[in-house]
Design an enzyme around this catalytic site. Structure first.
Site, PDB file in Angstrom:
ATOM      1  CE  LYS A  55      -4.132   1.947   0.380  1.00  0.00           C
ATOM      2  NZ  LYS A  55      -5.168   1.853  -0.659  1.00  0.00           N
TER       3      LYS A  55
ATOM      4  CG  ASP B  81      -4.084 -11.600  10.123  1.00  0.00           C
ATOM      5  OD1 ASP B  81      -4.066 -12.810  10.398  1.00  0.00           O
ATOM      6  OD2 ASP B  81      -4.858 -10.785  10.665  1.00  0.00           O
TER       7      ASP B  81
END
Ligand code: NAD
Length: 344
Positions: A177, A236
């Site tokens: 990101k 995750d």
């Protein structure tokens, strides 16, 4: 017959003891030479030893450097710090390897064969957080710090790239990101691109994608990806998404790998909603056990186990409730053992 391999066994919380017992039975049926040292952690650690990661458990893994672990419960919002995170930090288990394959054909997504490699020690996941009180509200502001280092990013990316080469993977996609978190995830992206250019160019294709677009692309066309490598929190989340593509959390194993130890587990948690009912799907933990056998240079046993899982699910059609079947954990385990006996 191979020599005995000492290994730590952590049954864990919720469905943990049920699926760990099933895995131990199946490994015994295979003749796997593990000498188990059973220890506690998580909520069970707090209950029986006053610590979610008791010193005896740490000592055991220091000796064996190898563990098979059930899920460990972590309270949300407050309470003790995750013993999973503590285990990863204690043994510097920097790589989390989560392969996901379609095991039952004909589902919403067929022929999925994806590997997620997640950085396991850094990022926003480290839990360095605090509240700031304003007036009489002690939780007026919440703050969290993320930390990614060049060295931590490089060792994880190197692990992923080496895995790609060793396992004949065609493409690795770095998920980031860096458009918004320019420093925190930019360092991971930058390190990956540099490492690829220096040592891996031509050995596989490297692509990059922003996490939000990656989530959409995974749902629209997951076959465009081969291996995903990413930072801790993104990994995750994405590994659960990928588990959903192959039939849910009951189907995906994980390995936490570091320089000094390796801990194998299912990706899923302690499933408190079905704990104690004998209906949990032990497949993910069985697949983690297969990864553990590979890690211990027992690939023939790993293959027998994977074949037995395939036959029990698809030929015998013995399936637990999460897969639309009616089998109990024990019935599925018996089906596996019968298949293993038949393949001896
Ligand atoms: P979860 O993975 O335990 O459960 C999510 C859903 O999937 C539930 O409906 C559950 O019944 C189902 N499910 C999970 N595993 C299954 C299996 N083997 N067979 C059939 N159904 C299964 O996630 P959660 O409810 O968000 O978390 C519960 C606890 O587990 C929390 O305390 C969390 O911190 C912990 N957790 C631990 C680990 C770990 O030890 N590695 C990983 C994730 C969550």
């Amino acid at each position: 017959m191979p020599h005995t391999i000492p290994a730590t066994l952590i049954p864990g919380d919720g469905i943990g003891p049920e699926i760990i017992a099933a895995a131990v039975e199946v490994l015994a049926a295979l003749g796997a030479p593990f000498a188990w040292d059973t220890q506690v952690a998580g909520m069970e650690g707090v209950r029986t030893a006053g610590d979610s990661l008791p010193p005896k458990t740490i000592e055991s893994i220091k000796k064996t450097r190898l563990a098979l672990k059930g899920p460990l419960e972590t309270p949300s919002g407050g309470g003790f710090r995750s013993s999973n995170v503590r285990l990863r930090e204690e043994f510097k288990l920097y790589a989390n390897l989560r392969p996901a394959r379609t095991l039952i054909p004909g589902g919403r997504f067929d022929n999925i064969d994806l590997v997620v490699v997640r950085e396991n020690l850094e990022g926003l996941y480290i839990g360095h957080e605090h509240y700031i009180q304003i007036d009489d509200d002690p939780h007026a502001v919440a703050m969290a710090s993320g930390v990614n280092t060049r060295q931590g990013s490089r060792r994880l990316l190197q692990f992923a790239f080496e895995y790609a080469v060793a396992n004949g993977r065609q493409k690795v996609t770095i998920v980031h990101k860096a458009n918004i978190m320019k420093a925190l995830t930019g360092i991971f992206l930058e390190t990956g691109l540099e490492l690829y250019e220096r040592n891996y160019q031509g050995r596989f294709v490297l692509e990059t994608v922003i996490i939000d677009a990656c989530a959409m692309k995974l749902v629209l066309n997951p076959w465009q990806f081969d291996m995903l490598v990413t930072t801790n929190l993104f990994g995750d989340i994405l590994s659960d998404l990928v588990a959903g593509l192959v039939g849910g959390l009951g189907m995906t194993p994980g390995a936490n790998i570091g320089a000094n130890a390796a801990i194998f587990e299912a990706v899923h948690g302690s499933a408190p909603d079905i704990a104690g009912k004998g209906v949990a799907n032990p497949t993910a933990l069985m697949l983690a056990a297969a990864m553990m056998l590979d890690h211990c240079h027992l690939p023939h046993m790993a293959t027998r186990l994977r074949n037995a899982i395939n036959h029990a699910l698809n030929t015998d059609k013995v399936r637990t409730g999460d897969l639309g079947g009616r089998a109990s954990t024990a019935e599925f385990t018996r089906a596996l053992i019968a298949r293993i006996a038949g393949s001896a």
